[in-house]
Design a protein around this motif. Structure first.
Motif, PDB file in Angstrom:
ATOM      1  N   LEU A  96      49.714 -65.555  76.844  1.00 46.50           N
ATOM      2  CA  LEU A  96      50.420 -65.736  75.575  1.00 46.50           C
ATOM      3  C   LEU A  96      51.231 -67.025  75.556  1.00 46.50           C
ATOM      4  O   LEU A  96      51.163 -67.802  74.602  1.00 46.50           O
ATOM      5  N   LEU A  97      51.987 -67.253  76.636  1.00 52.33           N
ATOM      6  CA  LEU A  97      52.847 -68.440  76.642  1.00 52.33           C
ATOM      7  C   LEU A  97      52.021 -69.726  76.661  1.00 52.33           C
ATOM      8  O   LEU A  97      52.319 -70.675  75.930  1.00 52.33           O
ATOM      9  N   ALA A  98      50.978 -69.729  77.481  1.00 51.44           N
ATOM     10  CA  ALA A  98      50.160 -70.946  77.568  1.00 51.44           C
ATOM     11  C   ALA A  98      49.541 -71.250  76.212  1.00 51.44           C
ATOM     12  O   ALA A  98      49.547 -72.395  75.747  1.00 51.44           O
ATOM     13  N   GLY A 138      48.628 -74.357  79.613  1.00 52.52           N
ATOM     14  CA  GLY A 138      48.974 -74.696  78.233  1.00 52.52           C
ATOM     15  C   GLY A 138      48.618 -76.139  77.914  1.00 52.52           C
ATOM     16  O   GLY A 138      47.967 -76.424  76.909  1.00 52.52           O
ATOM     17  N   LEU A 139      49.017 -77.047  78.787  1.00 51.37           N
ATOM     18  CA  LEU A 139      48.769 -78.467  78.526  1.00 51.37           C
ATOM     19  C   LEU A 139      47.290 -78.776  78.387  1.00 51.37           C
ATOM     20  O   LEU A 139      46.886 -79.505  77.487  1.00 51.37           O
ATOM     21  N   ARG A 177      40.723 -68.991  67.350  1.00 47.24           N
ATOM     22  CA  ARG A 177      40.695 -69.855  68.532  1.00 47.24           C
ATOM     23  C   ARG A 177      41.761 -69.412  69.539  1.00 47.24           C
ATOM     24  O   ARG A 177      41.544 -69.399  70.736  1.00 47.24           O
ATOM     25  N   ALA A 178      42.937 -69.062  69.013  1.00 45.04           N
ATOM     26  CA  ALA A 178      44.032 -68.682  69.899  1.00 45.04           C
ATOM     27  C   ALA A 178      43.712 -67.386  70.629  1.00 45.04           C
ATOM     28  O   ALA A 178      44.017 -67.242  71.815  1.00 45.04           O
ATOM     29  N   THR A 179      43.075 -66.453  69.933  1.00 42.12           N
ATOM     30  CA  THR A 179      42.718 -65.190  70.578  1.00 42.12           C
ATOM     31  C   THR A 179      41.741 -65.450  71.723  1.00 42.12           C
ATOM     32  O   THR A 179      41.906 -64.944  72.830  1.00 42.12           O
ATOM     33  N   LEU A 180      40.736 -66.268  71.431  1.00 38.37           N
ATOM     34  CA  LEU A 180      39.780 -66.604  72.485  1.00 38.37           C
ATOM     35  C   LEU A 180      40.485 -67.426  73.563  1.00 38.37           C
ATOM     36  O   LEU A 180      40.141 -67.358  74.739  1.00 38.37           O
ATOM     37  N   GLY A 181      41.486 -68.218  73.127  1.00 37.16           N
ATOM     38  CA  GLY A 181      42.250 -69.032  74.076  1.00 37.16           C
ATOM     39  C   GLY A 181      42.979 -68.174  75.101  1.00 37.16           C
ATOM     40  O   GLY A 181      43.087 -68.545  76.260  1.00 37.16           O
ATOM     41  N   ILE A 182      43.477 -67.018  74.654  1.00 35.22           N
ATOM     42  CA  ILE A 182      44.161 -66.132  75.601  1.00 35.22           C
ATOM     43  C   ILE A 182      43.183 -65.701  76.676  1.00 35.22           C
ATOM     44  O   ILE A 182      43.505 -65.702  77.864  1.00 35.22           O
TER      45      ILE A 182
END
Lengths: 522, 328, 339, 334
Positions: B133-135, B196-197, B249-254
């Motif tokens: 989540l944080l990343a 995250g970066l 995208r964010a969901t897949l990003g997690i």
């Protein structure tokens, strides 16, 4: 178009050539195949690439194991101990003041490149590791040759080495696999770094090739001065993963493996292979940072040591493949004595002691890689110790780092307790006990500077070998144990797995594997 | 107008035949030039509230997405309350009970230091979800801002930002993350930063692309004409429209952050011991492949199932948010 | 077309400079001091200072960077701190192993991915489709290092079918010409070596290719479904040609266009995945070398590898773009205008 | 209706459904019609009245979830619905071919015209590559493509819409079909091209002697080309007559409405708004139980919303409207 045709024909010719070569070599290989059921290749798997194959420039066991089969030094260790024996030097004489060593060299020895081994070669090899030629990346130069003043060629078969100060350990150093072996001066002058990748020595095996990350191949030196090697080819294969190495052994891809630990022993034996075990010349320990307010006091160090059940710890963590350390020195090193005792486990006493010292929080640093003396990793050891201290009401924090970073962190000194170990270089007790006297905090991680101890070390180094010298070291051990500077944890056993068809290898206490007498049957 | 909506868990009929069916909704005299399916246009003009509701309905109608949503809720529950539920302290060692096989006392067995694997797997949930989540939040915040600025400003600002993103993209993200971790040192906080970066460029690109296309729309021009500030235009008009893509995208990003965390842990660059992290547990269990396979099995399964859940949810969200993709 | 290619190549330069700055600063500014590991257990504070000076590590970072870049342009990537060999040579020695693995992985991923994707799309909503989709979903969700370990446990440890690591049995090793053992052994008529190299390649390639395979399956399926709904597919069917031809020719070619880009990107991603796969399988390529070098703070090596990987990554994207143009005539013929 | 000796295609009681989660759409309900050799039969209806589904059913090109549920499609004495996929393929493009309404998207963008054109020629006429190309060029010339031997190497995107429709036509005619199904062949084209393509189809029909099944919503087109007309609404045939009869004297209220909504020259000069049938097409998932057109019909009777009217045969035409119920007391004839 034309160009590609030419290229193609070139490739074809090259292929034919190779095929022809293979055809030629086939009959040559046949006699070996028909000889009473032996195999002409011995494959040994280790965990990492050698760093390089120039004994002056490397410091790792993986390199050392290969180096001892290619090179020889003036002296060597006996097969089953660290007793010094003749090798390239046939005999020697030490002057009465203990400052000058004269060696008679073996005649008719040639390097693999055909050049002669002689006194000039010895001088060349030592000189490159002395000022002004020595470079900082010759890791063992100062340890082995630090006390050398100069080298004098008396005649082609005689060489004299003069020391600046008495050093009883010097003879043992000359038998080491690092820094001491003699390299062909021709190869050394041929080009930069070539010896790192194409070693030239006098040993029973010659270097063939090194595919980085894959293997190093050696072949028998048929012009060897001594007893010729029994097996024609020796291949050192690199298989990084522990379990994978065991599988390779089980699947008969390799004949012998090292770098194993308790976790895979069952797999080795259940797969029909054999386990070799012998005491190892190493020590795995925890050190208190004696410069901190918390641990400058002996009572505080004792209290922490009392909290840790080393016996149980070693049994669970190493499962019988490390011995509990009762002292710093391994049992077979001169100076070892049963009577030396460390602080005993006593949780109740620890609780009161810690309360008295007011210790509630401890900061530890640990390394995350397995080390030869601690297959379970420093982190596992630290975590286990954290568990024991938790039980007596002390909270520990652990910062773990990979080995490189860890060494830098150790040097910074920002810790209450740290973990380290030592692999003996030469079987001399000084090699171990000097650590506690060293000024360099990256060696002496307890950062202990005790004048009494330092005096004892100095005196022992000048005492000639013998019972008197051994007793001095025993006394030092007792002194260090009483001060509870370290908590010695264990001595890792030397472990290797091998196929039942393999015999004749010499897994030396120094961790080197001598292959010249190896026989592999079908 | 009747909307011809197919529930998205059943695939749409082949568009060629659909064309004719959809045409059935057309009034006489209106000629459709080609096979456009009218409901696509409608969703675009729907009010946002409606869209969220529609999306939610569509999402929970997708069985796989629903199951994964429930599972993720369960994971979140474990992450929050897990420490209260574990049978053992996940970081307390018991040297007397090391490498025990799964049993009634230790459901998933114990590791080398006698720590209870079941408790550690549960405790690992918190680490993985936190990093995930944080990343993603870091990447999302920075990425969205950079992408929005680049897309909206255009010109040299755009060039500079996007070249920077190209540079980051030119290094495989796991390699960049490892290099970052090697430089920063171990720790969950550093893992968050590293992971995250490295995923900033993805978001920057998506947002920029969306903005470039939305920017052309009339209502943006209208907003500008009535004197809205650039900032306001970006945040009130442009971003909400790019939101659906970003959410997916964010969901897949997690899920990829969870995987990356595990990879770092596996390579020994993850958390500080004795903190429980799945990849770290795997990395340390590597040697026990024969002696204690359970030490490898459960953390690996935990990673796979968690990543699977987020992937399924991401797929479900994409279908729910973008009617066009329901065909797929 | 030429102009487009030139432009794309020129764009690589600033990217590479940026990459070198990023890596250089990460390695120099933040990483631990390499001196203790390089100089070993007997190093002294003094010898460390001498060494740092000899390697230019006491100079300002900017100076170090400029020196590095100037040398890099001449193809000199410096000397490994640890082994003291040329970085370029060290990388060169390990590079073919990684490329061979990556190619095997992408071949596996593409073949199986496209096959599964097409099958799933054609037999939409069948058991095939469900199984393919599930397989693909698990493929993107499973950590590859875990998958690799499971493979080793099962195929090498349990079945004793396949080797657990390494590239080839040394005694069968072909003479190194290209460094690709499959090719070298074949051209040298070394059939046993070829077989052995192939057998060693199976598990690592499956492991490394799994993620890409899953991505390609998903991509092919959705692309194929979209294509199958196109009017020209109906036209093709109306012509009375066989269904195999409709799918295999008309639909596949069109659906592969977007898939090509994905394959290109995946090849780049494989180089990242190789870090983990090579570590698990003791594969002597640059992936494992990278991890080892990072842990040893061997800056010159890490820098060299990251630069090389970046070049490859960028080049592959370029090739994928060009391949796209090749497959889709609409782009090939209009590229002049777009420039 | 009797089967004439010169009947080419006979569709009997065809029903085609689309089964969806929300329910079943009856796209074509109990439809019957015949096409005689050499004639032009037009099927007229609003977009999506089921006429295209009917034509795809004939071609055997329905894709799931579409499915023929009952009826027969008899072509030269063979029931097409009973043929194997392979037999059907031999027929398609060879004996029965089809032109679609979207020339822009109906050609595969990644293959050349030659590739796409020779494909069916080689498949059905068993010609070698060279002969197939010759034939293809010949066909392109026939449909009026200038410098055909050059344009044959083009990709579709290099051609205009009209050209593409000509290519489509060439493709459809390349194997000398007996029946050409033209599904809104001119919808996507602009007016002048429309006329050209229609003229072309008309010409070729005469030249090649094939029958044409013309699917369109454009009554103007029908008037110019068709011999007979079938009017569809809501998946059902509502009126069937000769073109002459239909335009002279439309009978079904829906047909009437259709004709009135054709813009005429006179209309456009007045500023009168164009007539439109009020109301909307019923939801295909929720068809009314009575007459499908009832809701919009100006002459609706109570029974129209209660029961579905059958097809009545009246004066040589077929009509689905209670107005023509011969027994109906309410039946007031127009």
């Amino acid at each position: 178009m034309k160009k590609s045709v030419r290229l193609l024909s070139l490739v074809l010719v090259a292929a034919l050539f190779v095929a022809a070569l293979a055809g030629c070599s086939a009959p040559a290989a046949k006699p070996a195949a028909t000889a009473p059921a032996t195999v002409d290749t011995f494959t040994y798997a280790q965990g990492a690439d050698p760093r390089g194959l120039d004994p002056a420039l490397v410091d790792d066991g993986e390199s050392s194991k290969i180096i001892v089969n290619i090179y020889e030094g003036l002296l060597k260790y006996a097969a089953d101990s660290t007793k010094v024996e003749p090798s390239l030097a046939e005999s020697w004489k030490i002057s009465d003041d203990g400052l000058s060593y004269t060696f008679k060299l073996r005649k008719g020895v040639k390097f693999h490149d055909g050049t002669d081994f002689n006194a000039e070669a010895v001088k060349f090899n030592i000189d490159r590791q002395l000022p002004p030629k020595v470079t900082p990346d010759m890791g063992y130069a100062s340890f082995v040759f630090g006390s050398v003043k100069d080298v004098v060629v008396v005649d082609p078969q005689t060489v004299t080495i003069n020391l600046t100060a008495k050093n009883t350990a010097f003879m043992a150093n000359l038998a080491m696999s690092l820094a001491a072996p003699i390299i062909s001066p021709k190869a050394l002058t041929d080009g930069s770094n070539s010896v790192m990748e194409k070693p030239v020595g006098t040993g029973p095996y010659k270097f063939v090739k090194w595919a980085k990350g894959e293997n190093v191949v050696l072949v028998r030196n048929d012009a060897y001065w001594g007893e010729k090697a029994k097996t024609k080819n020796v291949v050192f294969r690199i298989i990084a993963d522990n379990s994978a190495r065991v599988l390779a052994l089980n699947n008969k891809e390799v004949d012998m493996i090292d770098g194993i630990d308790a976790t895979v022993v069952d797999k080795i034996t259940s797969g029909g292979d054999k386990l070799y075990q012998a005491p190892g010349m190493n020590v795995n320990y925890m050190a208190y940072n004696t410069t901190t307010a918390m641990f400058k006091d002996t009572a505080a160090r004792k209290a922490v040591s009392q909290a840790i059940n080393v016996d149980e710890l070693v049994k669970s963590l190493y499962q019988g493949y490390s011995e509990k350390a009762t002292t710093i020195l391994p049992t077979f090193v001169p100076g070892y004595d049963k009577s030396v005792k460390q602080v005993a486990y006593d949780a109740a006493a620890a609780k009161t002691g810690l309360a008295a010292a007011g210790i509630t929080k401890i900061h530890m640093i640990a390394y995350s890689n397995p080390r030869p003396y601690n297959a379970a990793t420093g982190v596992a050891l630290a975590t286990a110790i954290q568990g024991y201290l938790q039980k007596v009401g002390v909270e520990c924090t652990i910062d773990s780092f990979d080995w490189t970073t860890y060494k830098a962190k150790v040097k910074e000194g920002n810790y209450d307790m740290a973990f380290y170990g030592w692999i003996g270089d030469n079987g001399d007790p000084d090699n171990f006990l000097n650590l506690l006297a060293d000024k360099d905090p990256s060696m002496n991680i307890a950062r202990w500077q005790d004048p009494v101890y330092i005096d004892m070390i100095k005196k022992a180094l000048e005492t000639p070998n013998g019972a008197a010298r051994d007793a001095e070291y025993t006394a030092m051990e007792k002194y260090a144990a009483a001060k509870a500077v370290w908590l010695p944890i264990s001595h890792a056993k030397t472990l290797a797995g091998y196929r039942p068809q393999v015999s004749g290898f010499n897994y030396h206490v120094t961790g080197n594997v001598f292959c010249s007498k190896v026989v592999v049957t079908k | 107008m009747t909307e011809f909506d197919y529930p998205q868990d059943t695939p749409r009929p082949d568009p060629s035949s659909l064309t004719h069916l959809a045409d059935e909704t057309m009034a006489l005299g209106e000629r459709l030039p080609s096979g456009d399916i009218p409901d696509f246009d409608e969703t675009l003009h729907e009010k946002p509230e409606n869209q969220w509701l529609e999306m939610w309905r569509s999402l929970i109608a997708n069985r796989a997405a629903l199951v994964s949503l429930i599972f993720i809720a369960f994971l979140v529950f474990l992450a929050v309350f897990g420490p209260l539920l574990t049978p053992y302290n996940p970081i307390s060692t018991n040297m007397a009970a090391s490498l025990r096989a799964p049993s009634a006392a230790h459901w998933f067995g114990t590791d080398q230091l006698g720590m209870d694997i079941f408790s550690r797997v549960i405790a690992g949930t918190r680490v993985s979800l936190t990093v995930g989540l944080l990343a993603v939040s870091i990447a999302l915040t920075i990425g969205v801002i950079l992408g929005a600025v680049a897309g909206y400003a255009g010109g040299w600002v755009d060039s500079v930002i996007m070249r920077l993103m190209d540079m980051m993209l030119a290094i495989p993200s796991i390699l960049l993350a490892i290099t970052l971790m090697a430089a920063l040192g171990k720790g969950i906080d550093k893992a968050v930063i590293a992971i995250g970066l490295v995923s900033i460029p993805e978001y920057a690109r998506i947002v920029r692309g969306n903005i470039l296309s939305i920017k052309q729309n009339d209502y943006i021009a209208a907003a500008r004409v009535v004197g809205n500030t650039d900032f306001r235009i970006i945040f009130r008009h442009i971003l909400p429209n790019a939101l659906s893509v970003i959410i997916v995208r964010a969901t897949l990003g997690i899920s990829s952050a969870v995987l990356d965390t595990a990879a770092l842990g596996f390579l020994g660059l993850g958390v500080q011991p004795p903190q429980a992290e799945w990849g770290d547990m795997l990395g340390r269990a590597r040697g026990f492949i024969f002696q204690a396979p359970w030490t490898l099995l459960y953390p690996g399964m935990a990673i796979t199932v968690t990543v699977l859940a987020f992937n399924l949810l991401g797929d479900g969200l994409r279908d729910a948010l973008d009617p066009k993709s329901r065909v797929k | 077309m030429f102009k487009y290619v030139t432009k794309r190549i020129l764009m690589v330069i600033p990217v590479m400079i940026g990459v070198s700055i990023i890596v250089f600063s990460l390695m120099r500014v933040f990483s631990p001091d390499p001196a203790p590991i390089v100089l070993g257990q007997h190093a002294t504070i003094k010898s460390i200072e001498v060494w740092r000076h000899a390697n230019g590590l006491d100079a300002p970072v900017v100076t170090q960077y400029v020196t590095y870049v100037a040398k890099a342009f001449k193809g000199d990537l410096g000397t490994s701190y640890y082994t003291k060999s040329q970085v370029a040579a060290e990388i060169g020695a390990r590079f073919p192993a990684t490329i061979e693995l990556a190619i095997a992985a992408i071949l596996f991923a593409t073949t199986l991915g496209v096959l599964l994707g097409v099958m799933a799309a054609v037999k939409k909503n069948s058991v095939f489709d469900a199984a393919g989709s599930l397989f693909a979903l698990i493929g993107v969700s499973i950590p590859i290092f875990w998958l690799g370990i499971l493979f080793i446990m099962f195929f090498a440890g349990f079945l004793h079918l396949l080797p657990s690591g390494g590239r080839i049995n040394v005694m069968l090793e072909p003479t190194r010409v290209t460094g690709f053992y499959m090719i070298d052994s074949l051209t040298q008529g070394n059939w046993d070596g070829f077989k052995d190299a192939f057998i060693h390649l199976i598990l690592p390639a499956l492991t490394l290719g799994m993620y890409s395979m899953a991505i390609i399956t998903r991509m092919t399926r959705s692309s194929m479904l979209e294509t199958l709904g196109q009017d020209y597919i109906r036209t093709a069917r109306a012509k009375g040609i066989s269904e195999t031809k409709v799918i295999g020719k008309h639909a596949l070619r069109n659906s592969l266009i977007p898939v090509t880009t994905v394959i290109g990107l995946q090849f780049g991603a494989l180089l990242g995945g190789a870090l983990l796969t090579e570590s698990v399988f003791s594969w002597p390529g640059i992936g494992k070398y990278t991890v080892d070098s990072i842990l040893k703070s061997d800056f010159p090596v890490v820098q060299g590898i990251v630069l090389l990987v970046a070049v490859i990554f960028v080049t592959i994207n370029l090739i994928a773009d060009l391949g796209y143009a090749f497959l889709d005539p609409r782009i090939k013929y209009s590229s002049k205008k777009e420039d | 209706m009797t089967t004439d000796t010169n009947t080419l295609l006979e569709v009997k009681n065809l029903s085609t459904d689309f089964v969806m989660n929300k329910g079943t759409v009856h796209a074509v309900v109990d439809m019957s019609f015949t096409v005689r050799e050499g004639e032009v039969l037009a099927i007229v209806g609003e977009s999506g009245s089921g006429k295209s589904v009917a034509s795809l059913s004939v071609m055997g090109l329905l894709q799931p979830p579409g499915r023929v549920v009952s009826g027969e499609i008899i072509y030269r004495g063979r029931n097409l619905l009973a043929l194997s996929p392979r037999e059907m393929r031999d027929l398609r493009g060879n004996h029965i071919s089809m032109i679609f309404q979207e020339p822009m998207t109906s050609l595969n963008p990644v293959f050349t015209i030659q590739d796409q054109l020779t494909e069916s020629i080689r498949e059905h006429m068993k010609l070698d590559k060279k002969a197939a190309i010759t034939r293809a060029i010949e066909m392109l010339r026939l449909v009026g493509i200038p410098s055909a031997e050059k344009r044959i190497h083009d990709y579709p995107h290099q051609m205009s819409g009209g050209m593409r429709q000509r290519v489509m036509t060439a493709m459809a005619l390349s194997c000398d079909p007996d029946l050409l199904i033209a599904d809104e062949p001119t919808t996507a084209l602009d007016v002048t091209i429309q006329a050209q393509i229609l003229a072309l189809i008309g010409d070729l029909r005469k030249k090649l002697g094939m029958a044409v099944l013309l699917i369109t919503h454009d009554l103007g087109v029908v008037a110019e080309t068709a011999d007979r007309v079938v009017v569809m609404y809501g998946g059902q045939v509502v009126e069937q007559a000769t073109a002459q009869d239909l335009f002279d004297c439309p009978k079904h209220p829906y047909t009437l409405g259709l004709l009135e909504s054709i813009p005429s020259m006179a209309d456009s000069e007045d500023d009168e708004p164009l007539y439109m049938i009020p109301g909307m097409v019923p939801n295909p998932l929720n068809m009314p139980m009575g007459c499908a057109f009832a809701a919009r019909c100006s002459r609706r009777m109570p029974r129209c919303t209660q029961e579905r009217p059958p097809l009545y045969e009246v004066e040589g035409r077929l009509l689905r409207c209670f107005l023509f119920d011969p027994s109906g007391e309410e039946g007031a004839r127009t």
